[in-house]
Structures are given as structure tokens and as C-alpha cells.
Design a protein around this motif. Sequence first.
Motif, PDB file in Angstrom:
ATOM      1  N   ALA A  39       0.748  -1.178   0.144  1.00  0.00           N
ATOM      2  CA  ALA A  39      -0.091   0.121  -0.030  1.00  0.00           C
ATOM      3  C   ALA A  39       0.895   1.359  -0.029  1.00  0.00           C
ATOM      4  O   ALA A  39       0.546   2.307  -0.710  1.00  0.00           O
ATOM      5  N   GLY A  40       2.077   1.469   0.723  1.00  0.00           N
ATOM      6  CA  GLY A  40       2.796   2.201   0.664  1.00  0.00           C
ATOM      7  C   GLY A  40       3.453   2.538  -0.820  1.00  0.00           C
ATOM      8  O   GLY A  40       3.821   3.727  -1.141  1.00  0.00           O
ATOM      9  N   ASP A  41       3.828   1.596  -1.254  1.00  0.00           N
ATOM     10  CA  ASP A  41       4.217   1.838  -2.689  1.00  0.00           C
ATOM     11  C   ASP A  41       3.269   2.366  -3.652  1.00  0.00           C
ATOM     12  O   ASP A  41       3.575   3.067  -4.518  1.00  0.00           O
ATOM     13  N   ILE A  42       1.815   1.694  -3.507  1.00  0.00           N
ATOM     14  CA  ILE A  42       0.939   2.508  -4.349  1.00  0.00           C
ATOM     15  C   ILE A  42       0.894   3.789  -4.013  1.00  0.00           C
ATOM     16  O   ILE A  42       0.854   4.824  -5.038  1.00  0.00           O
ATOM     17  N   ARG A  43       0.979   4.411  -2.917  1.00  0.00           N
ATOM     18  CA  ARG A  43       1.092   5.958  -2.612  1.00  0.00           C
ATOM     19  C   ARG A  43       2.212   6.413  -3.149  1.00  0.00           C
ATOM     20  O   ARG A  43       1.995   7.662  -3.596  1.00  0.00           O
ATOM     21  N   ARG A  44       3.386   5.968  -3.075  1.00  0.00           N
ATOM     22  CA  ARG A  44       4.762   6.320  -3.622  1.00  0.00           C
ATOM     23  C   ARG A  44       4.553   6.541  -5.084  1.00  0.00           C
ATOM     24  O   ARG A  44       5.085   7.771  -5.514  1.00  0.00           O
ATOM     25  N   MET A  45       3.947   5.874  -5.830  1.00  0.00           N
ATOM     26  CA  MET A  45       3.608   5.748  -7.207  1.00  0.00           C
ATOM     27  C   MET A  45       2.759   6.943  -7.554  1.00  0.00           C
ATOM     28  O   MET A  45       2.841   7.594  -8.472  1.00  0.00           O
ATOM     29  N   ALA A  46       1.631   7.108  -6.859  1.00  0.00           N
ATOM     30  CA  ALA A  46       0.742   8.075  -7.038  1.00  0.00           C
ATOM     31  C   ALA A  46       1.395   9.247  -6.748  1.00  0.00           C
ATOM     32  O   ALA A  46       1.201  10.514  -7.636  1.00  0.00           O
ATOM     33  N   ALA A  47       2.354   9.655  -5.623  1.00  0.00           N
ATOM     34  CA  ALA A  47       2.898  10.752  -5.500  1.00  0.00           C
ATOM     35  C   ALA A  47       3.906  11.124  -6.473  1.00  0.00           C
ATOM     36  O   ALA A  47       4.236  12.319  -6.918  1.00  0.00           O
ATOM     37  N   TRP A  48       4.686  10.119  -7.143  1.00  0.00           N
ATOM     38  CA  TRP A  48       5.580  10.321  -7.959  1.00  0.00           C
ATOM     39  C   TRP A  48       4.726  10.964  -9.554  1.00  0.00           C
ATOM     40  O   TRP A  48       5.167  11.753  -9.952  1.00  0.00           O
ATOM     41  N   LEU A  49       3.527  10.386  -9.833  1.00  0.00           N
ATOM     42  CA  LEU A  49       2.790  10.847 -11.088  1.00  0.00           C
ATOM     43  C   LEU A  49       2.337  12.152 -10.660  1.00  0.00           C
ATOM     44  O   LEU A  49       2.349  13.076 -11.386  1.00  0.00           O
ATOM     45  N   ASP A  50       1.996  12.551  -9.625  1.00  0.00           N
ATOM     46  CA  ASP A  50       1.563  13.903  -8.974  1.00  0.00           C
ATOM     47  C   ASP A  50       2.575  14.875  -9.284  1.00  0.00           C
ATOM     48  O   ASP A  50       2.515  15.963  -9.800  1.00  0.00           O
ATOM     49  N   GLU A  51       3.914  14.477  -8.717  1.00  0.00           N
ATOM     50  CA  GLU A  51       4.845  15.559  -8.798  1.00  0.00           C
ATOM     51  C   GLU A  51       5.281  15.654 -10.119  1.00  0.00           C
ATOM     52  O   GLU A  51       5.815  17.000 -10.693  1.00  0.00           O
ATOM     53  N   HIS A  52       5.322  14.462 -11.199  1.00  0.00           N
ATOM     54  CA  HIS A  52       5.842  14.737 -12.473  1.00  0.00           C
ATOM     55  C   HIS A  52       4.797  15.611 -13.206  1.00  0.00           C
ATOM     56  O   HIS A  52       5.236  16.363 -14.063  1.00  0.00           O
ATOM     57  N   MET A  53       3.596  15.418 -13.073  1.00  0.00           N
ATOM     58  CA  MET A  53       2.750  16.214 -13.783  1.00  0.00           C
ATOM     59  C   MET A  53       2.766  17.656 -13.492  1.00  0.00           C
ATOM     60  O   MET A  53       2.506  18.559 -14.428  1.00  0.00           O
ATOM     61  N   ARG A  54       2.837  17.884 -12.196  1.00  0.00           N
ATOM     62  CA  ARG A  54       3.042  19.232 -12.003  1.00  0.00           C
ATOM     63  C   ARG A  54       4.088  20.042 -12.531  1.00  0.00           C
ATOM     64  O   ARG A  54       4.249  21.173 -12.946  1.00  0.00           O
ATOM     65  N   GLY A  55       5.167  19.189 -12.695  1.00  0.00           N
ATOM     66  CA  GLY A  55       6.401  19.896 -13.220  1.00  0.00           C
ATOM     67  C   GLY A  55       6.348  19.969 -14.725  1.00  0.00           C
ATOM     68  O   GLY A  55       7.089  20.839 -15.316  1.00  0.00           O
TER      69      GLY A  55
END
Length: 463
Positions: A39-55
Amino acid sequence: MEELSTAARQYSRENAERFRLELHEMLRIPSLSGDPAHAGDIRRMAAWLDEHMRGLGLDNVAIMPTAGHPVVYGEWLGAGPDKPTVLVYGHYDVVPALMEDGWHTDPFEPVEKDGKIYARGATDDKGQLFIHVKALESYLKTAGRAPVNVKMLLEGEEEVSSPNLVPFIKEHLELLRGDVCIISDTSMRSIEEPAILHSLRGMTYVEIEVHGPTDDLHSGLWGGAVHNPALALVEILGKLYNADNTIAIPGFYDDVVPLTADERAMIAKTDLTEEQYKASTGVPAVWGDAAFNIRERIAARPTLDINGLWSGWTGPGPKTIVPSKAGCKISSRLVGNQDPHKIFELLKSYVASITPPTVTVEVRLITTGKPALFPFDIPEMQAASLAYEKGWGATPVFTRGGGSIPVVAEIADLMGIPVVMMGYGLDDDGLHSPNERFTIEMFHRGIETAIVYLEELARMTDQ
């Protein structure tokens, strides 16, 4: 407009290596949706996509909660209200992968070899999802704008049947509103034969359990006077098909939309010979309804398959019993306009009618999914065909997919828009298998095709 896409395509070529290395970062995250330990890796993946799209300059980027794993959303609406809005759907979760399954390398440490990226999720669906992110980036980092509006809907539960996606869509219909949905989670036979799916099969999945005696019985004391539930189950299953290999359930085919001559001609372009099918599957002979060719049987016709059987003693050595019960799992792949719940009721009624009076039977519904069928002559589909011609370098065929992606029909029904399935993988990429891979050339061709597709959609409104 063509100048915009030309510059964007050139940008994608110049940044090809960086794009791949960024994909490697995604693939290193073991975002297993079905394992609570990840579950923590799912959240980490979501955070990665969130940060990438913001960038990249997307707006309203957010990690949005559901009753399960979150949805990642982002949008770019700078093209204005007079241009189409594209909803891009993809999933960032993956299925399990262990070295002992037969992997040659660590499934979560991407390896590039022989022109392919080996890693879990490489083609299903992180690589294909990322194609659309990079296509939008290529526009925004060159012209500062895209030819159409784009919304990204990236979920984390597709590999566990998306239990919370439909409620999420219903709750956020206005946010997600668009004119067409693009999904890249499918494949083609070879790199020079791109395919656009305009149909996917639905699903009715059931469990059948036959009950006989209260407990397992000694076969010497009771055998011969008690109808063995395993035998009764086999007798029931033996009546599910007719002698001509058609399904015997009354009414089963009533709602099937007949194949048109044009559809059959298009499907024939990707048909398999008997030798090809035997070589691919290892079976000694091809089976099925002789009224349809092999490709039609596996993509455009409904099925009824026994997925598993159990009963009695299966351990080492003998145990002479009459088992108290026997069971099986059955899946039925459905085509338009079959309703999965109606098929369940027909199956349940038929099984009850052929069950011997010496046993009782229970038929349980496990899961359902609606089939999806779209005309391939609509503008959104034809724009995809032109995009492959210009961006991929080959004319695609429109075909039907034998698998099921339930969200396709749900999006079409809830939002009233067509769904275009532009796949960039290969049939033999090893989805859900050891050594899953994504061809590097197809990753980059896919980005250029996605770039051109946005241009072709915009051109539709200018005509």
C-alpha cells in the motif's frame, strides 16, 4: 497546427533517452494493488505521478482518494472551449512478480536488452500510460500549448478489477467531462501491424457447487447408491455445449450483435491459420464454432469456459471416498449487446434445469463486466487511424479484443462518449507473466502517434 506537432515530435526524439529513464523510475516502484503490504508503494507511485505532472505544467493536479487506492488527476485546458477535450485513462498499479516465477532479472529493476525494457508494468500499463504524459509534455515544452484540451485519469486498482473507479467517476462527472476517452492498454500482433480495438468482451464469472451427502462417505459402504457430486457436476458441465460447439444455454445468443460483412472483412486481416494457433498455444487441434474463423471465435463471439474444478481427495496416496460436494469456476466472455446479469440468470436457470434430482446445486455470481462495442467509422476512430499512419508509419486495422477492460463500457455509459483503444504493446509482451517487456521503438513510436492524434482531433473541429 502541423507545425506544432512537428516541433513536438522532434522534441520527443531529442528527449527519448530521458523519457526512458523516467519510465525506469516508475517501473522501480512495486505498485501492487492486490497486496496490502505494498500500500505504501501505491501511495509512492501516485505521489511520483503527481509531482511529475505538476512539473510539466498541468493544472489541478491532485491525488484523489477513493475507498481503496487513490486516483491521480491532472488537466491542461488551454486549448479553449471550442476545441475537443480528451480524457486519457491509464492505470499505475501492477500484478505481482517474483524471481521464482521465472524472471531472468529483478522484475522491479528495469533492464534494457535487445531493444526491449524488461520490468513488471513495462507494457501493462506504465509504459503505455506514460506515452500520453510524454506526448502532452512534448507540446507544452515546445509551443507552450496543445491543440486540444487534455485530462488525465490515472487509477491504482485496475489489476484488482477497479472496484472503486465507477463510484469515483459518478462523483466527479463534471470534472472528468470530455469528448472522447483514450485508453492505451492493448496490443498488436507485430510492430508493423498496429491495431485499434473498437470492441472488448464483457464478463460473467460464476461459481457452481454441487452438494450430495452431508459429509464425505466411505465409498465401500455407500458407493453405488449415492450419486457422486463430482460425477453430477461433470454431467452438468457436459450439457453446457451442443455437439457443434455452440453454447447450449437457451437465450444465450439472443442479444449478440451480428458481425457485419465489413467487420468480418476487417477481422480477417488479422486472422490466424490453424498452424499459427497450434504453434502459439501448444494444442493438438483447433476447437470451436466452425461458422466463425479463429480470430472471430477469440474476439468477436461469446464464450463459456471452465476455469477450475475441485472435489474429493487430491493429496498423495488413496482415500476412497464419495465426496460431499464438488465445485467449479466458470467465466463467460460476452459481446455487445449481452447483459452480464441476464447471462447469469440464464446460466443459473439452465443449470438448475439439468441438475439431477439426486443432488442440489448452488450457482453464485462472482463478478461481472459489460462488453463494449463502438463503430469504427466515427471521426474519433478515423482520427486515430490517421495518427497511426502519420506517427507510427503504418496503417492500422480496426479489430475486436477478446479480453475485458470493464472501465471502457462504464466510461462510455456514464459519460456518453466514445472510447478509442490505441494500444502500443505487442501480443507477446508477457503481460502478467515473467519477463514482461516493452519494445523501446514502440514506446517512442507511440509517443509520436499520441502527439499526432491530438492534432488530428483538433483538425476535426476545424473542418
